[in-house]
Scaffold this motif. Structure first.
Motif, mmCIF file in Angstrom:
data_model
loop_
_atom_site.group_PDB
_atom_site.id
_atom_site.type_symbol
_atom_site.label_atom_id
_atom_site.label_comp_id
_atom_site.label_asym_id
_atom_site.label_seq_id
_atom_site.Cartn_x
_atom_site.Cartn_y
_atom_site.Cartn_z
ATOM 1 N N ILE A 63 3.171 11.087 9.750
ATOM 2 C CA ILE A 63 3.297 12.170 8.777
ATOM 3 C C ILE A 63 3.867 13.387 9.487
ATOM 4 N N SER B 294 6.249 12.405 0.157
ATOM 5 C CA SER B 294 5.078 11.690 0.670
ATOM 6 C C SER B 294 4.448 12.398 1.867
ATOM 7 N N HIS B 295 5.263 13.070 2.671
ATOM 8 C CA HIS B 295 4.708 13.773 3.827
ATOM 9 C C HIS B 295 3.847 14.960 3.383
ATOM 10 N N GLU C 159 4.206 4.845 0.155
ATOM 11 C CA GLU C 159 5.529 4.586 0.708
ATOM 12 C C GLU C 159 6.094 5.901 1.237
ATOM 13 N N ALA C 160 6.767 5.826 2.373
ATOM 14 C CA ALA C 160 7.395 7.016 2.946
ATOM 15 C C ALA C 160 8.634 7.348 2.123
ATOM 16 N N GLY D 54 0.698 13.517 2.025
ATOM 17 C CA GLY D 54 -0.072 13.020 3.160
ATOM 18 C C GLY D 54 -0.813 14.132 3.878
ATOM 19 N N LEU E 269 1.597 6.182 5.882
ATOM 20 C CA LEU E 269 2.867 6.020 5.183
ATOM 21 C C LEU E 269 3.586 4.787 5.722
#
Length: 156
Positions: free
Chosen positions: A111, A58-59, A53-54, A62, A74
């Motif tokens: 991302i 998370s970036h 999930e964004a 990623g 994402l």
């Protein structure tokens, strides 16, 4: 032995839930990993599709997983929610993410690079400081009204 084809990760502060399936959709991995164990877990694995999930962090995850050669996607949390089959738990969320990432109609979030994230941090920080300055000005004006000093709106 089957290899992981798709993995869903439910990100959290310190413990992440992993849900992995093979090419036929059979569950191979369903476990929790600490923050320090996540990259080690994926270094040992061949290239696979990873869904998250964004959200905050998370970036960064990623980018790290992309560097290892994995295919990372994402998704907005609101798009993953319909895939949760049972109660709201980390394990159920990871399974839903794993299923949602394979859907052809799913929309993904790109991302962000470190440079892009840095610029966004600067903009958010400036916005926060402007809001704080406005709040302080409004509070001072309201307090001064208690003493009969009336001032017009605005910093001037």
């Amino acid at each position: 032995m089957s290899e992981l084809a798709t993995v869903g990760i439910d990100l959290a502060k310190s413990v992440f839930q992993i849900h992995g399936v093979d090419g036929n959709g059979r569950v191979l991995v369903r476990r929790q990993l600490r923050r320090s164990q996540l990259l080690v877990f994926f270094q040992k694995r061949p290239r696979c599709l990873i869904g998250m999930e964004a959200c905050a962090g998370s970036h960064d995850w990623g980018r790290r997983l992309l560097e290892m050669g994995h295919d990372v996607r994402l998704m907005p949390p609101s798009y993953v929610k319909p895939y949760v089959k049972r109660g709201k738990t980390d394990a159920a969320d990871a399974a839903a993410i794993c299923e949602a990432v394979t859907r052809p109609s799913m929309r993904f979030v790109a991302i962000k690079s470190e440079a892009c994230s840095s610029v966004l941090v600067l903009h958010r920080t400036r916005d926060f400081l402007v809001r704080q300055r406005t709040q302080i000005g409004n509070a001072i004006r309201a307090h001064m009204t208690e003493f009969g000093v009336i001032a017009a709106k605005g910093a001037q």
